[in-house]
Design a protein around this motif. Structure first.
Motif, PDB file in Angstrom:
ATOM      1  N   GLY A 196       0.863  -1.161   0.000  1.00 60.83           N
ATOM      2  CA  GLY A 196       0.000   0.000   0.000  1.00 60.83           C
ATOM      3  C   GLY A 196       0.907   1.220   0.000  1.00 60.83           C
TER       4      GLY A 196
ATOM      5  N   TYR B  59      -3.892   7.294   0.664  1.00 60.53           N
ATOM      6  CA  TYR B  59      -3.440   5.912   0.831  1.00 60.53           C
ATOM      7  C   TYR B  59      -4.148   4.988  -0.140  1.00 60.53           C
TER       8      TYR B  59
ATOM      9  N   PRO C 244      -4.253   1.018  -0.963  1.00 58.45           N
ATOM     10  CA  PRO C 244      -3.816  -0.240  -0.362  1.00 58.45           C
ATOM     11  C   PRO C 244      -3.556  -1.380  -1.335  1.00 58.45           C
TER      12      PRO C 244
ATOM     13  N   HIS D  58      -4.308  -3.659   4.662  1.00 54.89           N
ATOM     14  CA  HIS D  58      -3.293  -3.301   5.656  1.00 54.89           C
ATOM     15  C   HIS D  58      -3.539  -1.869   6.126  1.00 54.89           C
TER      16      HIS D  58
END
Length: 199
Positions: free
Chosen positions: A112, A120, A122, A127
């Motif tokens: 990620g 972000y 992933p 995670h």
């Protein structure tokens, strides 16, 4: 930072003073996502996230997890916990492995990426990075997950906002259902973007 969503898990990032960064341009994403790209970041080796043939002829740096099998593609290998810069964007890699698909089916390397400390992506993993996330790209459908896992993922990350990705195999009725659940239960500002839309 402008985030432009393309089909499935592909996103394009544009920001004044930076280059163009594309994450996960797979075989289902539009070729236009790569127009003028300065660098590409790949979460893992599956074709819905990386079109190795298209990238091999692009002529820009491609970053991928250590151990990813990408025939014909000369990628810069990245490890979990590593910080690097691509197209002027500061990126930190998290995770390490693809989510379990079924039973003892083999998994693969999956990272990620946290871009500029705010966005972000992933890949095919849920995670949770141990840092604050402003914008979370949340997978909506996969052979390795349930809708409840997507909701729990958003709640655990606790972003300011979440945007649905990994959705190319969902028809309109299914997409409306998954989006409805996330809008009601994610405890954050959630939205889905159609391909080509900007955030």
């Amino acid at each position: 930072m402008d985030i432009i969503k393309y089909t499935h898990s592909c996103v394009r990032l544009e920001r004044e003073g930076h280059g163009v960064l594309v994450i996960d341009p797979g075989i289902w994403s539009e070729p236009d996502a790569l127009r003028g790209a300065d660098a590409v970041v790949v979460t893992h080796e599956h074709a819905d996230h990386v079109d190795a043939l298209r990238l091999a002829g692009l002529g820009v740096p491609v970053y991928a997890p250590q151990g990813a099998v990408l025939p014909g593609l000369d990628a810069v290998e990245v490890g979990a916990g590593e910080e690097f810069t691509a197209a002027g964007y500061r990126i930190t890699a998290y995770g390490g492995r693809h989510a379990t698909i079924y039973g003892d089916q083999p998994d693969c390397a999956n990272l990620g990426y946290l871009v500029e400390g705010s966005l972000y992506h992933p890949g095919d993993s849920l995670h949770v990075p141990e840092v604050p996330v402003e914008t979370l790209l949340v997978p909506l459908h996969a052979s390795w997950m349930r809708t409840s896992e997507a909701i729990d993922f958003v709640r655990e990350v606790g972003p300011e906002r979440a945007v649905g990705i990994h959705d190319a195999q969902v028809n309109e009725r299914g997409l409306a259902s998954v989006n409805g659940w996330l809008e009601e239960e994610a405890r954050t500002a959630y939205r889905w973007l159609s391909p080509g839309s900007r955030l």
